[in-house]
Design an enzyme around this catalytic site. Structure first.
Site, PDB file in Angstrom:
ATOM      1  N   SER A 243       0.853  -1.186   0.000  1.00  0.00           N
ATOM      2  CA  SER A 243       0.000   0.000   0.000  1.00  0.00           C
ATOM      3  C   SER A 243       0.890   1.237   0.000  1.00  0.00           C
ATOM      4  O   SER A 243       2.101   1.145   0.108  1.00  0.00           O
ATOM      5  CB  SER A 243      -0.896   0.022   1.231  1.00  0.00           C
ATOM      6  OG  SER A 243      -0.102   0.304   2.369  1.00  0.00           O
ATOM      7  N   LYS A 244       0.226   2.371  -0.114  1.00  0.00           N
ATOM      8  CA  LYS A 244       0.960   3.632  -0.161  1.00  0.00           C
ATOM      9  C   LYS A 244       1.910   3.760   1.035  1.00  0.00           C
ATOM     10  O   LYS A 244       3.022   4.226   0.908  1.00  0.00           O
ATOM     11  CB  LYS A 244      -0.028   4.795  -0.127  1.00  0.00           C
ATOM     12  CG  LYS A 244      -0.142   5.503  -1.449  1.00  0.00           C
ATOM     13  CD  LYS A 244      -0.988   6.728  -1.295  1.00  0.00           C
ATOM     14  CE  LYS A 244      -1.859   6.847  -2.531  1.00  0.00           C
ATOM     15  NZ  LYS A 244      -2.847   7.869  -2.473  1.00  0.00           N
ATOM     16  N   ARG A 245       1.414   3.347   2.181  1.00  0.00           N
ATOM     17  CA  ARG A 245       2.234   3.507   3.383  1.00  0.00           C
ATOM     18  C   ARG A 245       3.374   2.479   3.429  1.00  0.00           C
ATOM     19  O   ARG A 245       4.302   2.620   4.193  1.00  0.00           O
ATOM     20  CB  ARG A 245       1.375   3.404   4.642  1.00  0.00           C
ATOM     21  CG  ARG A 245       0.634   4.692   4.939  1.00  0.00           C
ATOM     22  CD  ARG A 245      -0.135   4.615   6.234  1.00  0.00           C
ATOM     23  NE  ARG A 245      -1.199   3.627   6.150  1.00  0.00           N
ATOM     24  CZ  ARG A 245      -1.274   2.539   6.906  1.00  0.00           C
ATOM     25  NH1 ARG A 245      -0.337   2.292   7.788  1.00  0.00           N
ATOM     26  NH2 ARG A 245      -2.281   1.711   6.773  1.00  0.00           N
TER      27      ARG A 245
END
Ligand code: GLU
Length: 462
Positions: A243-245
């Site tokens: 994911s983005k994180r």
């Protein structure tokens, strides 16, 4: 049958790695079977879709070299077509209008939860023989819902996961057209796949739960069903969904970080597919091999170290003049003049073995076109008193010697003989002064890539 595949990203952010991988599979499948590959932009989430994301998607596809035969087709330019199909379904009774308000539906779900039931739409607006529908409320715009079959099951043989069966009683009457006239994903996707005569759909397995609705819509339309292949998610190196994180997940981030598109394709392809134990291959080879078999059923794990290795191997194989073209703008961005190094291709040939990415290759090549600043430690350790006269002597010789590797090597040999020094004492001094670092490939080859004037100037600094 003509194989026709598509990739259908939503322009609500960058093209992420999972989508790039399914794009790659769809593209390779179409190319393998001599079919067509279509790009469709699914922009019906009007609030979140934006032009910048569209551009990023187009750029990423372009960078990866995933050429499409048709498109980009924008869903928001096809509203009339969706409306026509909705009308057709309303007339056929495979869809119906529903005036239930969001508050009403909240109350319905609340009551279902209280009774311990699954929260499914209770079909209060679905016409049935002898059924009295509620009076149409004033000032409420209706949605249109699919009249999903209430019994039986949806069954398909997934290209990746094998046979899948979902009972119709598990799913409810999906909204296909919102009150604002914009279709929902599951409906638009079917109309498009039908109109575009898509034969094979590869996508992420987060869509598995949508597929039964889509299959029922295909059936309601009497449209031929494509084959579906749902690829498992890509997990980050922490075992969580990428994911983005969790690490960079846009394709363009890897471009910026100096990865080669062919390495990215190679690595992405292997995340979820294999051909024997081949780890390194070109996209041409992949097209030859990719027939939809050997797709993995289990999630793949993103492995930055392996990607780096794959990239380093592709760098070694890459054409030197092409690398020069890729490195030049990076050097210019660091302040170099665009014409500062005519021999950039030759320099790439010499240094590409030592670089894992284009960024590292740029780090190496910067010495040729930008000032170097040797560290105090290196100067003290390598440019000590005994080598200084040898450096001065070499500088003198280099003023007149022919400017090629062999002549430079001969000059160095003479200097070593005259000063009784050994190459391991002398070469690091030259490297530190001219290259700004104590280790490089063979120093005669490196020196030959510099303009003579630069070498003389850097030795002059003694
Ligand atoms: N717009 C959907 C997505 O980006 C496409 C899914 C599909 O391929 O059907 O996930």
């Amino acid at each position: 049958m003509t194989v026709r595949t598509r990739i259908a990203p939503s322009p609500t952010g960058f093209l992420h790695l999972g989508t790039a991988r399914t794009a790659l599979y769809s593209w390779a499948y179409a190319r393998h079977f001599g079919g067509q590959f279509v790009l469709r932009i699914e922009d019906t989430d009007v609030a979140r879709s934006n032009q910048e994301s569209v551009q990023q998607i187009l750029d990423s596809m372009d960078w990866l070299g995933l050429g499409y035969d048709e498109g980009p087709v924008y869903q928001m330019q096809r509203l009339d077509r969706y409306h026509a199909v909705v009308d057709q379904m309303l007339a056929a009774g495979t869809a119906y209008r529903c005036w239930a308000t969001p508050d009403e539906l909240d109350a319905m779900r609340e009551a279902q939860r209280a009774r311990g039931e699954k929260t499914l739409y209770d079909r209060r607006w679905r016409p049935a023989p002898g059924k009295q529908l509620p009076p149409v409320p004033e000032g409420v715009l209706p949605v249109v819902r699919l009249a999903n079959p209430t019994d039986g099951a949806v069954v398909w043989d997934d290209l990746v996961k094998g046979p899948i069966r979902i009972a119709n009683e598990e799913i409810d009457d999906l909204i296909i057209l919102r009150t604002d006239g914009v279709p929902t994903y599951n409906f638009a996707v079917v109309v498009d796949d039908w109109d575009m005569q898509i034969s094979h759909v590869f996508r992420g397995d987060e869509h598995i739960n949508n597929t039964p609705w889509q299959i029922n819509i295909f059936a309601a339309l009497g449209a031929p069903l494509p084959r579906f292949g749902h690829c498992p998610v890509i997990l980050g190196d922490d075992g969580q969904k990428l994911s983005k994180r969790r690490g960079a997940v846009s394709v363009t981030a890897y471009e910026e970080a100096g990865y080669l598109p062919e390495a990215m394709l190679n690595y992405l392809a292997r995340l979820g597919w294999s051909h024997g134990d081949e780890e390194l291959f070109t996209s041409h080879q992949m097209v030859q091999w990719f027939d939809g078999s050997h797709l993995s059923k289990s999630p793949a794990q993103w492995d930055p170290a392996k990607l780096a290795w794959v990239n380093a191997q592709h760098l070694k194989m890459a054409d030197d003049d092409r690398l020069a073209k890729l490195v030049l703008p990076r050097l210019v961005a660091r302040g170099a003049a665009a014409d500062a190094m005519p021999q950039l291709g030759a320099a790439c040939a010499l240094f590409k073995d030592r670089a894992g990415t284009l960024v590292e290759l740029t780090d190496w090549l910067a010495m040729f076109v930008l000032p170097v600043s040797p560290t105090e430690d290196d100067l003290r350790a390598h440019v000590a008193e005994p080598v200084r006269p040898a450096l001065a002597l070499l500088r003198e010789r280099l003023e007149t010697v022919a400017w090629d590797k062999a002549s430079i090597a001969a000059a160095m040999k003479d200097v070593l003989a005259a000063t009784q020094l050994k190459l391991p004492q002398f070469a690091p001094a030259l490297r530190v002064l001219v290259c700004g670092r104590a280790q490089t490939p063979s120093i005669d080859a490196v020196l030959a890539l510099f303009p003579r004037a630069t070498v003389l100037a850097r030795l002059w600094l003694l």
